[in-house]
Scaffold this motif. Structure first.
Motif, PDB file in Angstrom:
ATOM      1  N   THR A  97     -56.808 -38.061  53.891  1.00 54.67           N
ATOM      2  CA  THR A  97     -57.760 -37.232  54.501  1.00 54.67           C
ATOM      3  C   THR A  97     -58.112 -36.059  53.685  1.00 54.67           C
ATOM      4  OG1 THR A  97     -55.890 -35.793  55.690  1.00 54.67           O
ATOM      5  CG2 THR A  97     -57.051 -37.508  56.650  1.00 54.67           C
ATOM      6  N   GLN A 127     -60.308 -30.533  56.282  1.00 49.50           N
ATOM      7  CA  GLN A 127     -61.074 -31.431  57.190  1.00 49.50           C
ATOM      8  C   GLN A 127     -60.892 -31.247  58.409  1.00 49.50           C
ATOM      9  OE1 GLN A 127     -60.529 -35.832  56.258  1.00 49.50           O
ATOM     10  NE2 GLN A 127     -60.564 -36.321  58.360  1.00 49.50           N
ATOM     11  N   MET A 128     -62.084 -31.026  58.943  1.00 48.27           N
ATOM     12  CA  MET A 128     -62.508 -30.517  60.374  1.00 48.27           C
ATOM     13  C   MET A 128     -62.229 -31.661  61.684  1.00 48.27           C
ATOM     14  SD  MET A 128     -63.074 -27.404  60.511  1.00 48.27           S
ATOM     15  CE  MET A 128     -63.894 -25.987  59.476  1.00 48.27           C
ATOM     16  N   ASP A 129     -62.805 -33.048  61.227  1.00 47.90           N
ATOM     17  CA  ASP A 129     -62.724 -33.919  62.200  1.00 47.90           C
ATOM     18  C   ASP A 129     -61.596 -34.929  61.757  1.00 47.90           C
ATOM     19  OD1 ASP A 129     -63.353 -36.059  64.082  1.00 47.90           O
ATOM     20  OD2 ASP A 129     -65.546 -35.394  64.057  1.00 47.90           O
ATOM     21  N   THR A 151     -61.144 -37.784  63.902  1.00 46.23           N
ATOM     22  CA  THR A 151     -61.443 -39.042  64.808  1.00 46.23           C
ATOM     23  C   THR A 151     -61.061 -40.138  63.837  1.00 46.23           C
ATOM     24  OG1 THR A 151     -63.086 -37.680  65.848  1.00 46.23           O
ATOM     25  CG2 THR A 151     -62.943 -40.196  66.355  1.00 46.23           C
ATOM     26  N   ALA A 152     -61.751 -40.460  62.654  1.00 44.68           N
ATOM     27  CA  ALA A 152     -61.704 -41.620  62.055  1.00 44.68           C
ATOM     28  C   ALA A 152     -60.315 -41.890  61.714  1.00 44.68           C
ATOM     29  CB  ALA A 152     -62.715 -41.604  60.872  1.00 44.68           C
ATOM     30  N   ARG A 195     -55.182 -29.799  63.361  1.00 43.89           N
ATOM     31  CA  ARG A 195     -56.325 -30.575  63.955  1.00 43.89           C
ATOM     32  C   ARG A 195     -56.206 -31.978  64.242  1.00 43.89           C
ATOM     33  NH1 ARG A 195     -59.129 -27.653  59.595  1.00 43.89           N
ATOM     34  NH2 ARG A 195     -60.017 -25.803  60.445  1.00 43.89           N
TER      35      ARG A 195
END
Lengths: 292, 382
Positions: free
Chosen positions: B199, B203-205, B207-208, B232
């Motif tokens: 990552t 990084q904000m998201d 999900t992946a 997060r």
């Protein structure tokens, strides 16, 4: 297949937040020909205002949200128009773009000075409920965000096309001089657009901050993604903003999962470039003709 | 006449000031802190800074080091390696006795050459293995090297019956070093890496990353990211209904991450080198003082910053003079016992590379609190 659906659902929810901010871009452009590169900071500021009202004033989240809406309309709506846009717009778009870029930096540093550069936790408006539908895990936050974004876009569309004020705003967007001749109060219509933009930014802050966490620079990524989403969907179409936001959100997830997280942040930029080259009016936008 | 008297008075004042300046300077000892006060490392840097300030305040109130007050300066390296190097270079020009920080391994990696060139001891917070394997005689840790910590984590996973792991790591020097070391240690224990997920810093998201981890069907997830990203990630894991055990090393189960992730941190397990909840009266007393001073719980970085200053005090008092070369020489191989030097909080031993060894803990997050489940002795004392 379940993984793909999972990525699409979560990406749609993230895209819904991008869409709310992107709507702000399209509204301001349509109503006043303004491009606001401080939009990300206009999402960050309400997030910190809500945090202040929650933690210092002790208000519950719904009240903090409503109070922040009022504050945002006054400062980020009417105040922004009066202090930044009105004096500069007569000199063209470029000085305004530069001014909003400067404003973005100034606001970030001011918040950093007051609230520090640390990250803050933010409560979610949705419950922790998680549904399992055939292996697909869907959270209340994702469903709520998507529904809210769709409802806002639908309400905005209905307002613009079915109310007298909305039609007047559209008339101003299409031809200011003609609108003025028809007796429409152009300045008031433009002000409404700025107020709506401030409300959308506050709503975006409410939805995205629980996941992104509140930080002085949280608007950087969001503002840029919203701009890409608005261009991809069509700068002069509200539904386009929703479509653009969802496309960016879903594509980011797919690239992050199936290619690499390193390329995730670049996918929106790539799509933005493709759209600008091959369909500059955006996927749902219409070609605008302007007199020179 | 009046003008002449005024000129004489001013002249006398200037001479007095000039004469007293060296005396004032001699009464202080300059320490410069090269720290992440903005950017992706701000969460770590702010805690470290608070720990440093608390220690400096206590030491100065108690008479300083060998009678000299500490003059501390915090300089923000913005969590960027090139700025950390520039800060270190500028700091070296100011001729400090010791440099503190940086915290991020990537920042330490570029800044530590300045310490060697200027022969100024640098007591830093980085954990990447390579920081102390380059022969730099002026670099010292305040926490475990990944080479010391990861074997404990891998042993913990093996003991828990974990056969396969999905690793989520951050693509910076810290994350890459941790990822390489844990993969090696897991391999030694026959634990398979089912997914290797990188990552991005900031990084904000996630999900992946979570979907890929779930898809791998690993027995557990091991997360090795920085504070904000860890929070997060935990929020995303909870939001997407990840049900397998979640393990980490130091950061994932730290106080600050628990605070940021809220309920999403519950159930996370891991190994930590430092914790204010450790069953150690000195550490717990530090935790109370920190909370009283700043209104928040200290995480491992707060303890690292605090002990860094007390290590400077302990070694300087041991050598009995302000001599940077002698300081570095004395710290190599030194053992500092908490009963002799309470500010170091726990018994600690340094080796000839600048790595340290001391007891550590296995923890689990329960009801938003870090709960110690087992105390691990220093390596080599099992």
């Amino acid at each position: 297949m379940t993984d793909l659906l999972q990525l699409i659902v979560a990406g749609t929810a993230t895209g819904g937040c991008y869409a709310l901010a992107a709507l702000g871009f399209t509204l301001l452009w349509q109503a006043s020909g303004t491009i606001n590169f401080a939009l990300g900071e206009m999402v960050m500021l309400p997030a910190f205002a809500m945090l202040f009202l929650l933690n210092v004033a002790g208000l519950p989240l719904p009240l903090a949200f409503l109070a922040t809406c009022a504050l945002a309309m006054a400062v980020l709506g009417a105040g922004f128009k009066r202090v930044v846009v009105d004096p500069l717009i007569r000199h063209g778009v470029v000085p305004l773009v530069i001014a909003t870029l400067g404003l973005s930096i100034g606001v970030k540093q001011a918040v950093r000075g007051v609230a520090s550069a640390e990250v803050f936790t933010f409560p979610s408006v949705f419950s922790d409920t998680l549904w399992n539908i055939g292996g697909l895990r869907v959270s209340a936050a994702d469903i709520g965000t998507v529904l809210l974004a769709c409802a806002v876009v639908a309400a905005l569309q209905a307002f613009l096309s079915r109310t007298l004020t909305g039609r007047a705003m559209q008339a101003v967007a299409q031809n200011r001089d003609a609108a003025r001749v028809l007796g429409i109060n152009v300045q008031r219509m433009v002000l409404y657009a700025f107020l709506a933009n401030a409300l959308l930014a506050t709503l975006a802050a409410l939805l995205i901050t629980p996941v992104y966490l509140a930080k002085f620079d949280m608007g950087e990524t969001l503002g840029m993604k919203a701009f890409y989403a608005a261009i991809i969907g069509g700068f002069n179409n509200s539904r386009g903003a929703l479509l653009g936001g969802v496309i960016v959100g879903v594509l980011e997830n797919l690239v992050g999962a199936y290619i690499s997280s390193g390329y995730k942040e670049g996918v929106a930029l790539l799509l933005f470039l493709v759209v600008i080259i091959f369909r500059p009016q955006g996927l749902l936008g219409t070609v605008e003709e302007r007199r020179v | 006449m009046t003008t002449r008297r005024t000129a004489l008075t001013l002249g006398a004042a200037l001479v007095t000031a000039a004469l007293s300046y060296p005396a004032m300077a001699a009464d202080t000892v300059k320490i410069i802190d090269n720290v992440e006060l903005s950017g992706t490392g701000v969460t770590s840097g702010s805690m470290w800074q608070k720990g440093v300030d608390l220690a400096v305040k206590e030491i100065n109130a108690a008479g300083g080091i060998l009678g000299r007050q500490i003059a501390i300066t915090h300089q923000d390296n913005q969590s960027q390696a090139q700025i950390a190097k520039a800060v270190a270079t500028r700091a070296a020009d100011e001729d400090p006795y010791v440099m503190l920080g940086p915290i991020f391994s990537g920042d330490v990696n570029v800044a530590m050459s300045v310490a060697a060139e200027s022969e100024i001891p640098m007591i830093m917070g980085g954990e990447a293995v390579n920081l102390t394997t380059q022969g730099n005689q002026y670099v010292f840790r305040t926490s475990f090297s990944q080479a010391n910590a990861m074997p404990k984590v891998a042993a913990y996973l093996a003991k828990a019956g974990i056969k396969s792991v999905a690793i989520v790591w951050v693509a910076n020097d810290f994350g890459k070093g941790g990822r390489d070391t844990i993969i090696s240690e897991l391999g030694k224990r026959g634990i398979k890496v089912a997914a290797d997920i990188s990552t991005e810093p900031g990084q904000m998201d996630f999900t992946a990353a979570v979907v890929n981890a779930a898809k791998s069907n690993a027995d557990a997830l091991f997360a090795y990211t920085n504070e904000e990203e860890s929070a997060r990630l935990l929020i995303a894991l909870r939001k997407l209904g990840y049900t397998k055990p979640i393990y980490g090393e130091t950061v994932l189960t730290s106080q600050r991450v628990i605070e940021l992730a809220g309920g999403a941190a519950n159930g996370a397990k891991g190994h930590v080198g430092l914790s204010v909840d450790a069953p150690n009266p000195l550490v717990q007393e530090f935790g109370r003082k920190f909370k009283a001073a700043y209104g928040m719980n200290s995480d491992h970085n707060g303890i690292k910053g605090y002990t860094a200053v007390y290590i400077v005090k302990a070694i300087t008092e041991r050598i009995g003079k302000f001599d940077r070369k002698a300081f570095a020489k004395a710290l190599h191989g030194a053992t500092l016992l908490a009963k002799d030097y309470p500010g170091v909080l726990m018994d600690v031993t340094y080796d000839d590379k600048g790595d340290l060894n001391r007891e550590s803990y296995l923890v689990e997050v329960k009801d938003g609190k870090q709960v110690i489940t087992e105390v691990l002795p220093p390596l080599g004392k099992q």
